[in-house]
Motif scaffolding. Structure first.
Motif, PDB file in Angstrom:
ATOM      1  N   SER A   1     -19.383   1.279   3.821  1.00  0.00           N
ATOM      2  CA  SER A   1     -18.065   0.651   3.801  1.00  0.00           C
ATOM      3  C   SER A   1     -17.816  -0.133   5.085  1.00  0.00           C
ATOM      4  CB  SER A   1     -16.971   1.709   3.616  1.00  0.00           C
ATOM      5  OG  SER A   1     -16.861   2.520   4.784  1.00  0.00           O
TER       6      SER A   1
ATOM      7  N   ARG B   1     -10.790   3.110  -1.744  1.00  0.00           N
ATOM      8  CA  ARG B   1     -10.896   2.955  -3.197  1.00  0.00           C
ATOM      9  C   ARG B   1     -12.297   2.487  -3.591  1.00  0.00           C
ATOM     10  NH1 ARG B   1      -5.348   1.172  -2.448  1.00  0.00           N
ATOM     11  NH2 ARG B   1      -5.999  -1.007  -2.228  1.00  0.00           N
ATOM     12  N   GLY B   2     -12.901   1.649  -2.761  1.00  0.00           N
ATOM     13  CA  GLY B   2     -14.268   1.208  -3.046  1.00  0.00           C
ATOM     14  C   GLY B   2     -15.259   2.350  -2.982  1.00  0.00           C
TER      15      GLY B   2
ATOM     16  N   ARG C   1     -14.862   4.274  -6.255  1.00  0.00           N
ATOM     17  CA  ARG C   1     -15.463   3.578  -7.403  1.00  0.00           C
ATOM     18  C   ARG C   1     -16.981   3.687  -7.382  1.00  0.00           C
ATOM     19  NH1 ARG C   1     -11.387  -0.301  -6.252  1.00  0.00           N
ATOM     20  NH2 ARG C   1     -12.872  -1.505  -4.996  1.00  0.00           N
TER      21      ARG C   1
ATOM     22  N   GLU D   1      -3.564  -2.405  -6.809  1.00  0.00           N
ATOM     23  CA  GLU D   1      -4.846  -2.078  -6.174  1.00  0.00           C
ATOM     24  C   GLU D   1      -5.868  -3.187  -6.386  1.00  0.00           C
ATOM     25  OE1 GLU D   1      -4.586   2.826  -6.511  1.00  0.00           O
ATOM     26  OE2 GLU D   1      -5.741   1.647  -7.972  1.00  0.00           O
ATOM     27  N   ASN D   2      -5.911  -3.723  -7.579  1.00  0.00           N
ATOM     28  CA  ASN D   2      -6.873  -4.780  -7.879  1.00  0.00           C
ATOM     29  C   ASN D   2      -6.617  -6.020  -7.009  1.00  0.00           C
ATOM     30  OD1 ASN D   2      -9.033  -6.005  -9.606  1.00  0.00           O
ATOM     31  ND2 ASN D   2      -7.343  -7.352 -10.215  1.00  0.00           N
TER      32      ASN D   2
ATOM     33  N   GLU E   1     -11.914  -7.683  -0.057  1.00  0.00           N
ATOM     34  CA  GLU E   1     -13.340  -7.961  -0.202  1.00  0.00           C
ATOM     35  C   GLU E   1     -13.677  -9.336   0.361  1.00  0.00           C
ATOM     36  OE1 GLU E   1     -16.814  -8.018  -3.679  1.00  0.00           O
ATOM     37  OE2 GLU E   1     -14.698  -7.737  -4.206  1.00  0.00           O
TER      38      GLU E   1
ATOM     39  N   ASP F   1      -7.467  -5.187  -3.329  1.00  0.00           N
ATOM     40  CA  ASP F   1      -8.901  -4.988  -3.106  1.00  0.00           C
ATOM     41  C   ASP F   1      -9.661  -6.309  -3.143  1.00  0.00           C
ATOM     42  OD1 ASP F   1      -8.263  -2.341  -2.945  1.00  0.00           O
ATOM     43  OD2 ASP F   1      -9.226  -1.749  -4.819  1.00  0.00           O
ATOM     44  N   ARG F   2      -9.256  -7.236  -4.032  1.00  0.00           N
ATOM     45  CA  ARG F   2      -9.937  -8.532  -4.095  1.00  0.00           C
ATOM     46  C   ARG F   2      -9.745  -9.305  -2.790  1.00  0.00           C
ATOM     47  NH1 ARG F   2      -8.765 -12.417  -7.197  1.00  0.00           N
ATOM     48  NH2 ARG F   2      -6.695 -11.832  -7.887  1.00  0.00           N
TER      49      ARG F   2
ATOM     50  N   PRO G   1      -8.299  -0.304   0.709  1.00  0.00           N
ATOM     51  CA  PRO G   1      -9.295  -0.880  -0.205  1.00  0.00           C
ATOM     52  C   PRO G   1     -10.692  -0.291  -0.015  1.00  0.00           C
ATOM     53  CG  PRO G   1      -7.888  -2.611   0.675  1.00  0.00           C
ATOM     54  CD  PRO G   1      -7.558  -1.361   1.441  1.00  0.00           C
TER      55      PRO G   1
ATOM     56  N   GLU H   1       0.834  -1.207   0.000  1.00  0.00           N
ATOM     57  CA  GLU H   1       0.000   0.000   0.000  1.00  0.00           C
ATOM     58  C   GLU H   1       0.871   1.259   0.000  1.00  0.00           C
ATOM     59  OE1 GLU H   1      -3.003   0.414  -0.591  1.00  0.00           O
ATOM     60  OE2 GLU H   1      -4.123  -1.388  -0.045  1.00  0.00           O
TER      61      GLU H   1
ATOM     62  N   ARG I   1     -10.262  10.485  -3.927  1.00  0.00           N
ATOM     63  CA  ARG I   1      -9.741   9.506  -2.969  1.00  0.00           C
ATOM     64  C   ARG I   1      -9.259  10.211  -1.700  1.00  0.00           C
ATOM     65  NH1 ARG I   1      -5.547   5.672  -5.685  1.00  0.00           N
ATOM     66  NH2 ARG I   1      -7.436   5.297  -6.913  1.00  0.00           N
TER      67      ARG I   1
END
Length: 855
Positions: free
Chosen positions: A845, A822-823, A826, A122-123, A130, A126-127, A819, A90, A798
């Motif tokens: 969140s 960022r969510g 989005r 980030e992807n 989640e 974030d996955r 994360p 991060e 952000r």
């Protein structure tokens, strides 16, 4: 009856000690989920990940196990399953997004590579988040700050108080005074709460024995008497009557029905003479828009016969001349009903005074000789409100309307019978007033309703019996009202009122993630959006266990955002702390040499413009990005002249469409520009640091110790421009790396001086506002800088989302919160980053809705 301090201290300690003993969160408990738990959530990694390619090519020379620059080693990190080292990766994402690394002197990737690697990291992160959310852990005890305390008292009891008078200022952490760890409870603060509770209880219920006293309200001053006269020669705002000039507007709480005295003090010269007494001046005093008195002074022979400009002018004040004492009897006595009222004292405009809007061509600088002329128009300098006299408890006061959900059948309350009730009962009964069953039943009903709202949950039987015990003790020594006052005092010093208390699931293992109970979610939501307690609808929904339902939560958030309390709280608490514009009240510009026209009226105008601008952004549900791009603002004549905007007259603020692109959005606001400067000159480094921290979420590291001051003159003694000072400073390699990030941002605002006026030269040199940002973007002035920031609008949103989350949950953000941020961005992007969408996404969140148990 006053609660004894010793008893209450013991009571609070007993009520809180079990909670305090359970606070055991540690740094180790704040780590992300274990690698073994997360690995199954990740997709199979490629043989060589984009992160590994980047690190190997650009980073490991400095960030390896041997050198470990800035304490970071990247060569040993898992670059395929990056969630196993989320904390470090991060940090890498932050540096990539801000283009802060590699340093400008090193080989750097192109922008496409920066974007590709940051997006991949980030992807992946974030996955994993989640699949296994980590909402972090907030403190178990979260004290209300003084703003929240005052708002809670207002919404609970209908009484408005000044928290700055009753309570000391709160500490900040992570930029906000909502941080739970910074809001400690010290013995001295407990004493203040005890005192405040007693006063608030008397104001709420009413007490005809309150001794008379005076409160003083002062007019806004300029840095000279002439600038004061200039702006006090007009109607000061929409709340002032037409045809008035100058004066004072105060919000005063009248504790009981009764008579009150309004006294006026007039402005004087340095020698003590009252101005403008050669002509008659009429003064209006109004309460809630209704005139309660009109006074007049001056224009009589005692003021027109002599020559106030005589050589011995100072002797007038010493000899008790009417020229110095004419306002001694400027007072009026009038009946006023209990409650918060608007009090205005203003001067009726005479026909021979200039009309509103002076239409001056430039900001004036006044001479000392003009300052001491007693022939200048009369001005009001202070308003005193005194009382109550012949006070009576009003059954219709705001506090009683809010509190008294019933009246005892015996009508034994002070409001019904007056202040002699206890004595009458003793005379009839031969001793202590009797406790009546109907009174106790009514008191129970009142205190139960009060506890429910104050504690933000359904009260227990123990809660009610504690309050009834305080009621009965006080009732035995006084009347019904005395008992209710004691109950209120007890509620206001209860830990259940003063703290937001987190309760963990019974038997939950350490590190367990759980959803906040509905009543705790309601409190978090109301203090986030309103800086106050939940209202009845929100609390009822939470007590029924319905608030966590997605559709219900969505509806409640939108309802709360539509309430003006949300805009007021967010503007005055969140925005002012995030943008640091609260520091406008601390400005001390150089009035002698640099800025002699700066005064408190201009200071207030800086604040007012920001408040109106931000309020409109929220009210119209604009895009968050509009904070940077908006060409709309609010100006009065003084601020318009400060900005070089023509066609604005008068002291009242009105919407204005700006034509100068340099003034658009936050970057053109004097409030922002002045709090990021020194008292004598601009500070590009401070402005650049402010931009990195507050708009780009890329704060620079702390400066090294013993940084030398900038050299303001060259070796030949000639003054240097600020750019020249910084160029000399950056020759030091230790300073260059950080200043390369900050200075181009700050220098692009160099056309704005230390109080936000536009200029074209500095130290006789034309302003050079050009520079190159770390991503290679060339900027030259505020408009170009704003376009560069808008090109990174997702990074700006952000930043805003991160600041809002910090403010809303009451703790600093950690790597595992990234994360969620960022969510939020989005989710808001689908609705053009509107405020409602951003706030709704934040409320949904994990860090806002959930919590992790301690170890």
């Amino acid at each position: 009856m006053r609660i004894r301090q010793k008893e209450l201290t013991l009571m609070m300690a007993g009520a809180s000690i079990a909670l305090i003993a359970t606070i055991s969160a540690t740094l180790s408990a704040d780590q992300s989920a274990t690698p073994a738990a997360v690995q199954g959530a990740a997709a199979p990694a490629a043989a060589t990940s984009p992160a590994r390619e980047l690190v190997t090519t650009y980073c490991v020379t400095c960030h390896n196990q041997r050198v470990k620059t800035a304490g970071l080693a990247l060569d040993g990190l898992d670059a395929e399953q990056v969630f196993n080292s989320a904390d470090s990766w991060e940090k890498v994402v932050e540096k990539l997004r801000s283009r802060a690394m590699p340093p400008p002197s090193a080989r750097r990737p192109d922008n496409a590579t920066y974007e590709r690697v940051a997006a991949w990291l980030e992807n992946e992160l974030d996955r994993a988040a989640e699949a296994h959310p980590n909402p972090g852990r907030t403190a178990e005890l979260h004290r209300l700050n003084r703003t929240e305390y005052a708002n809670a008292v207002r919404d609970l009891l209908g009484v408005e108080i000044d928290p700055k008078v009753m309570l000391p200022p709160d500490e900040q952490a992570y930029g906000f005074d909502t941080n739970a760890d910074a809001l400690s409870m010290q013995p001295a603060l407990l004493d203040r709460y005890l005192s405040a509770a007693a006063k608030i209880a008397r104001l709420t219920v009413g007490d005809p024995t309150i001794p008379a006293g005076f409160e003083r309200y002062t007019a806004m001053k300029g840095n000279s008497n002439e600038t004061t006269w200039l702006w006090q020669n007009e109607r000061l705002g929409e709340e002032f009557p037409l045809g008035s000039r100058g004066g004072i507007e105060a919000r005063h709480y009248f504790p009981v029905d009764g008579e009150y005295v309004f006294k006026i003090r007039l402005d004087r010269t340095d020698t003590g003479l009252i101005r403008g007494l050669r002509v008659r001046t009429d003064i209006d005093i109004r309460v809630d828009g209704t005139r309660v008195g009109q006074l007049n002074v001056g224009g009589t022979p005692e003021f027109t016969g002599g020559n106030p400009n005589a050589t011995a002018i100072g002797n007038y004040a010493e000899s008790g001349s009417p020229l110095a004492t004419a306002d001694d009897k400027l007072e009026v006595r009038a009946p006023v009903k209990a409650g918060l009222r608007q009090v205005i004292a203003t001067i009726v405009k005479a026909d021979n005074l200039e009309i509103e809007g002076l239409a001056l061509d430039s900001i004036p600088i006044w001479s000392r000789e003009y300052t001491n002329k007693p022939d200048n128009p009369t001005l009001i300098s202070a308003l005193f409100v005194g009382g109550p006299y012949s006070g009576r408890v009003s059954p219709d006061s705001p506090g009683r309307r809010r509190l008294f959900v019933c009246e005892p059948a015996s009508s034994a309350s002070g409001a019904a019978r007056g202040s002699g009730a206890p004595q009458a009962e003793r005379a009839a009964g031969g001793g202590t007033p009797a406790l009546r069953n109907d009174e106790t039943a009514c008191a129970t009903k009142i205190l139960t309703a009060l506890a429910r709202r104050a504690y933000r949950r359904a009260p227990t039987n123990e809660d009610i019996q504690t309050l009834i015990g305080f009621y009965k003790t006080a009732r035995a020594q006084g009347d019904f009202d005395a008992g209710i006052r004691a109950g209120i005092e007890r509620v206001l010093v209860s830990p259940d009122f003063l703290f937001r208390i987190a309760t963990e699931p019974t038997g939950a293992a350490a590190g367990t993630v759980y959803e906040l109970p509905d009543v705790e979610l309601a409190s978090r939501l109301s203090f986030f959006l309103w800086s106050s307690i939940p209202d009845d609808e929100l609390l009822d929904t939470a007590i029924r266990g319905k608030l966590r339902e997605p559709a219900v939560l969505d509806r409640q958030v939108r309802r709360m955002l539509g309430d003006k309390r949300a805009r007021t709280a967010l503007v005055q608490n969140f925005f002012e702390e995030w943008l640091q514009t609260r520091n406008v009240w601390l400005l001390t510009p150089d009035l002698n040499q640099k800025f002699p026209w700066f005064d408190d009226n201009l200071r207030v105008a800086f604040v007012k413009e920001m408040e109106l601008f931000l309020d409109e952004q929220l009210k119209d549900d604009r895009s968050v990005v509009d904070l940077l791009t908006s060409d709309q603002t609010f100006l009065n004549e003084q601020l318009a002249k400060h900005y070089g905007v023509s066609g604005v007259y008068g002291s009242h603020f009105r919407p204005v469409t700006l034509s100068d692109e340099n003034r658009f959005g936050l970057l053109g606001k004097a409030a922002v520009l002045s709090v990021t400067a020194y008292s004598t000159r601009t500070a590009p480094t401070i402005r650049g640091k402010w931009l990195l921290e507050n708009l780009l979420a890329a704060p620079p590291p702390s400066p090294p110790p013993n940084v030398p001051a900038l050299e303001e003159t060259s070796k030949d003694g000639k003054p240097r421009s600020v750019r020249e000072m910084l160029e000399a400073h950056r020759k030091n390699p230790v300073c260059a790396s950080c200043h390369a990030r900050m200075d181009p941002l700050g220098l692009s605002l160099e056309n704005f001086d230390a109080i936000g006026q536009w200029r074209t030269t500095d130290a006789g040199t034309p302003i050079n506002a050009s520079g190159v940002l770390l991503d290679g973007t060339k900027v030259d002035g505020p408009a170009a800088l704003r376009r560069a920031l808008v090109a990174q609008k997702e990074q700006f949103v952000r930043t805003v989302a991160g600041k809002l989350l910090t403010y809303g949950i009451g703790r600093g953000l950690e790597h595992y919160d990234a994360p969620a941020v960022r969510g939020i961005v989005r989710a808001a992007a689908a609705d053009d980053y509107r405020w409602s969408s951003t706030i709704l996404a934040l409320v949904k969140s994990a860090p806002f809705r959930m919590r992790r148990t301690g170890s």
